[in-house]
Design an enzyme around this catalytic site. Structure first.
Site, PDB file in Angstrom:
ATOM      1  N   ARG A 169       6.674   0.410  -2.868  1.00  0.00           N
ATOM      2  CA  ARG A 169       6.481  -0.084  -4.236  1.00  0.00           C
ATOM      3  C   ARG A 169       7.604   0.396  -5.154  1.00  0.00           C
ATOM      4  NH1 ARG A 169       1.176   1.614  -3.226  1.00  0.00           N
ATOM      5  NH2 ARG A 169       1.461   3.347  -4.682  1.00  0.00           N
ATOM      6  N   GLU A 201       0.817  -1.221   0.000  1.00  0.00           N
ATOM      7  CA  GLU A 201       0.000   0.000   0.000  1.00  0.00           C
ATOM      8  C   GLU A 201       0.849   1.271   0.000  1.00  0.00           C
ATOM      9  OE1 GLU A 201      -3.379  -0.127  -0.250  1.00  0.00           O
ATOM     10  OE2 GLU A 201      -3.051  -2.284  -0.450  1.00  0.00           O
ATOM     11  N   CYS A 202       2.155   1.128   0.205  1.00  0.00           N
ATOM     12  CA  CYS A 202       3.056   2.272   0.343  1.00  0.00           C
ATOM     13  C   CYS A 202       3.772   2.561  -0.976  1.00  0.00           C
ATOM     14  CB  CYS A 202       4.079   1.972   1.444  1.00  0.00           C
ATOM     15  SG  CYS A 202       5.389   3.205   1.586  1.00  0.00           S
ATOM     16  N   GLY A 203       3.683   3.786  -1.444  1.00  0.00           N
ATOM     17  CA  GLY A 203       4.326   4.177  -2.691  1.00  0.00           C
ATOM     18  C   GLY A 203       5.841   4.064  -2.642  1.00  0.00           C
TER      19      GLY A 203
END
Length: 114
Positions: free
Chosen positions: A15, A10-12
């Site tokens: 990712r 969920e974390c940019g």
């Protein structure tokens, strides 16, 4: 080279770091979704030690009550205890290779250990 990323999909930033690692042909990558499979207390302590960080420097403050609880200035034992109860307090992504450990914020910090 082997690499392990403690990842939150969920974390940019997580990712982006994962994409850097996946883009390298020379990386044998292990992805650990740490909210589902948190590191042990001893592993987490070792990661921070190898990164040259105090545990308090690895506390996630965004969208947590870590600052209100005093975790950003607490001793390592207190911080690690809190992280074991609430893995969402672990800032991400942490990456470990044979060259060291980095908290990859910004994601490009991963290059330091590749």
């Amino acid at each position: 080279m082997k690499a392990t990323i403690w990842h939150n999909p969920e974390c940019g930033k997580s990712r982006s770091t994962l994409a850097i690692l996946q883009g390298r042909q020379d990386i044998d990558l292990t992805v650990v979704e740490y909210l589902k499979t948190p590191p042990s207390r001893s592993k987490l302590a070792q990661l921070y030690r190898d990164a040259g960080m105090r545990a308090a420097e690895g506390v996630r403050t965004f969208k947590t009550d870590a600052e209100e609880r005093g975790l950003t200035t607490a001793d390592d034992e207190t911080v690690l205890d809190a992280m074991m109860v609430e893995p969402r307090l672990i800032e991400r992504p942490l990456v470990e290779t044979e060259k060291g450990v980095r908290l990859c914020r910004p994601p490009e910090r991963v290059e330091e250990i590749l």
